[in-house]
Design a protein around this motif. Structure first.
Motif, PDB file in Angstrom:
ATOM      1  N   THR A 194       0.642  -1.230  -0.016  1.00  0.00           N
ATOM      2  CA  THR A 194       0.065  -0.068   0.045  1.00  0.00           C
ATOM      3  C   THR A 194       0.791   1.369  -0.039  1.00  0.00           C
ATOM      4  O   THR A 194       2.112   1.354   0.456  1.00  0.00           O
ATOM      5  CB  THR A 194      -0.952   0.225   1.232  1.00  0.00           C
ATOM      6  OG1 THR A 194       0.047   0.375   2.358  1.00  0.00           O
ATOM      7  CG2 THR A 194      -1.618  -1.217   1.570  1.00  0.00           C
ATOM      8  N   GLY A 195       0.534   2.281  -0.425  1.00  0.00           N
ATOM      9  CA  GLY A 195       1.066   3.536  -0.437  1.00  0.00           C
ATOM     10  C   GLY A 195       0.943   4.113  -1.760  1.00  0.00           C
ATOM     11  O   GLY A 195       1.376   3.641  -2.780  1.00  0.00           O
ATOM     12  N   GLU A 197       3.075   6.489  -2.879  1.00  0.00           N
ATOM     13  CA  GLU A 197       4.325   6.808  -3.370  1.00  0.00           C
ATOM     14  C   GLU A 197       4.706   5.472  -3.649  1.00  0.00           C
ATOM     15  O   GLU A 197       6.186   5.588  -4.434  1.00  0.00           O
ATOM     16  CB  GLU A 197       5.330   7.317  -1.963  1.00  0.00           C
ATOM     17  CG  GLU A 197       5.856   6.454  -1.078  1.00  0.00           C
ATOM     18  CD  GLU A 197       4.753   5.723  -0.020  1.00  0.00           C
ATOM     19  OE1 GLU A 197       3.574   5.890  -0.350  1.00  0.00           O
ATOM     20  OE2 GLU A 197       5.127   5.308   1.103  1.00  0.00           O
ATOM     21  N   ASP A 237      -3.357   4.548  -1.535  1.00  0.00           N
ATOM     22  CA  ASP A 237      -4.106   5.135   0.070  1.00  0.00           C
ATOM     23  C   ASP A 237      -5.486   5.626  -0.473  1.00  0.00           C
ATOM     24  O   ASP A 237      -5.704   6.589  -0.213  1.00  0.00           O
ATOM     25  CB  ASP A 237      -3.181   5.821   0.592  1.00  0.00           C
ATOM     26  CG  ASP A 237      -1.943   5.310   1.097  1.00  0.00           C
ATOM     27  OD1 ASP A 237      -2.242   4.111   1.739  1.00  0.00           O
ATOM     28  OD2 ASP A 237      -0.885   5.661   1.388  1.00  0.00           O
ATOM     29  N   GLY A 261       1.248   1.332   5.836  1.00  0.00           N
ATOM     30  CA  GLY A 261      -0.107   2.006   6.243  1.00  0.00           C
ATOM     31  C   GLY A 261      -0.657   1.619   7.714  1.00  0.00           C
ATOM     32  O   GLY A 261      -1.629   1.908   8.003  1.00  0.00           O
ATOM     33  N   ASP A 268      -2.862   7.146   6.154  1.00  0.00           N
ATOM     34  CA  ASP A 268      -3.001   5.867   6.058  1.00  0.00           C
ATOM     35  C   ASP A 268      -4.230   5.439   6.288  1.00  0.00           C
ATOM     36  O   ASP A 268      -4.762   5.383   7.520  1.00  0.00           O
ATOM     37  CB  ASP A 268      -2.071   5.330   7.229  1.00  0.00           C
ATOM     38  CG  ASP A 268      -0.484   5.476   6.565  1.00  0.00           C
ATOM     39  OD1 ASP A 268      -0.364   5.414   5.311  1.00  0.00           O
ATOM     40  OD2 ASP A 268       0.285   5.635   7.438  1.00  0.00           O
TER      41      ASP A 268
HETATM   42 MG    MG Z   1       2.186   4.195   3.549  1.00  0.00          MG
END
Ligand code: MG
Ligand code: AMP
Length: 416
Positions: A194-195, A197, A237, A261, A268
């Motif tokens: 997850t994320g 970036e 996210d 997250g 998050d």
């Molecule tokens: Mg993250």
């Protein structure tokens, strides 16, 4: 190693590694499904039923050495004894006669012990002259024999249910003439990163992005364990994307592993989503690296929400997830934690109240073994993880390490 008394420790509200491990393992039981597979396909799989020896292994008394089958009572206690060589016993081609008084039979390793003989004399110690053999004094009755059933006795449990099959187990099963065994079905594990970036490999990075490495370390570790993998990629996210990912994962898999997250960060959403969709605990662990971790269930799937930092993922996977997966796969008893005491070859100061896992390299100093640090220890530094061959485990109460102190290591052999 310098230690603190842990009483007035503000970090006590953090969950210890042992408590978290026990809570995870206690809440899990093995899968129900199983299948019958051919011996080779059982590699890495876990036996669901005992493997029973249908007959003795070895099935007959046989010779452990190349030499001569003789009768111990014929031998002179003080000097060489001359015996008449009356035949040869090969593995798979037994000597059909009887060894009488004053006689010997040439015998090869694995050949059945001829009737009348009770002892094997190795060929290296005798002198042979035509059809006579001279046996020196000092032989022990019954020496160099492998007895029927000495490996496995007929009707006995050759391998207990819960054993994971490695090369030795495959050979053992085959040695019993058994062609198929019952094993637990493979564990289905869905995993995603997850994320916003996080970028998947295969395209250039935009400013501020990092390539996803966690899905690759997890892929490697889970593949070695023999799980059926569902790689769900990188999930941004965004609540709708996360909700869909958790829904799909919980429908398809026994276990869901996510990374990132789970710390308390503004962007998050994953904590909120996990909490809404299932029963999930968010732990602050007394561990470095890898402090935040989520554990629970989403519908019928077991969930591990690992931290995002690449080394934290590997540490939490190996300290918490791997044994949990083995338990779900049916392994019992779980392999004991492998820890070895060695001398430290480094200096370190450490905060009390958390267990630290350092990346170490074992080195040999004469007969002794010591451990050095494998490089920079930041929780995002994967290069030192690759250089390392063990974790150095520093307990919560450790304050510092000096060269020569005794520390405990967990070698990666068998872990990674
Ligand atoms: Mg993250
Ligand atoms: P998070 O736990 O989501 O706050 O992430 C902690 C750190 O780990 C951040 O610097 C992330 O960019 C990094 N990170 C999270 N997921 C991954 C991943 N899949 N691959 C590489 N780095 C990651």
């Amino acid at each position: 190693m310098n230690s603190s008394s842990s009483s007035a420790d503000p970090a006590r509200s953090f969950l210890s590694v042992d408590t978290a491990r026990a809570a995870i393992l206690d809440s899990l039981s093995p899968l129900c499904g199983w299948e019958k597979v051919a011996v080779r396909a059982a590699l890495g799989r876990v036996l669901r039923t005992d493997v029973i020896a249908p007959y003795n292994v070895p099935s007959h008394d046989n010779s452990a050495m190349d030499g001569y089958a003789i009768r111990a009572a014929d031998l002179d206690a003080g000097t060489d004894t001359a015996l008449a060589v009356v035949g040869t016993a090969y593995a798979g081609r037994p000597f059909s006669g009887i060894v009488g008084a004053g006689q010997a039979v040439r015998i090869m390793t694995g050949a059945s012990i001829p009737q009348g003989a009770d002892t094997i004399v190795v060929q290296e110690v005798v002198r042979r002259s035509d059809d006579r053999v001279f046996v020196p004094a000092g032989q022990k009755k019954g020496q160099n024999l492998r007895r029927a059933g000495e490996d496995l006795a007929e009707g006995g449990v050759a391998l207990a249910a819960g054993r994971r099959c490695g090369p030795a187990e495959l050979g053992l099963i085959a040695s019993l003439g058994i062609a198929e065994v019952d094993v637990y079905r493979p564990l289905r594990v869905a995993f995603f990163s997850t994320g916003d970036e996080i970028a998947s490999i295969g395209r250039p990075l935009c400013p501020g992005e990092v390539y996803d490495s966690n899905r690759y370390t997890l892929f490697g570790a889970l593949s070695r364990l023999g799980c059926d993998l569902i790689d769900m990629g990188v999930i941004p996210d965004r609540p709708d994307a996360l909700e869909a990912a958790f829904r799909d994962a919980s429908e398809a898999a026994d276990v869901i592993i996510t990374s990132g997250g789970v710390s308390v960060g503004e962007a998050d959403f994953i904590r909120e989503m996990m909490a809404r969709m299932g029963e999930v605990a968010f732990w602050k662990l007394a561990i470095k690296p890898g402090r935040p971790m989520a554990f629970g269930r989403i519908r019928n799937a077991v969930l591990f929400g690992l931290p995002g930092n690449p080394v934290a993922v590997m540490v939490t996977y190996f300290q918490f997830v791997q044994d949990a997966l083995l338990k779900l796969m049916g392994v019992t008893p779980l392999p004991p934690a492998q820890r070895f005491a060695v001398q430290a070859a480094f200096t370190l100061r450490k905060q009390p109240g958390r267990t630290e896992y350092l990346r170490g390299r074992l080195q040999r100093d004469g007969a002794a073994c010591s451990v050095a640090l494998a490089g920079a220890q930041g929780s995002g530094v994967l290069s030192s993880m690759s250089e390392a061959d063990c974790f150095v485990v520093l307990p919560e109460d450790c304050l510092s390490v000096q060269p020569g102190d005794t520390v405990y290591v967990q070698p990666f052999h068998g872990l990674l």
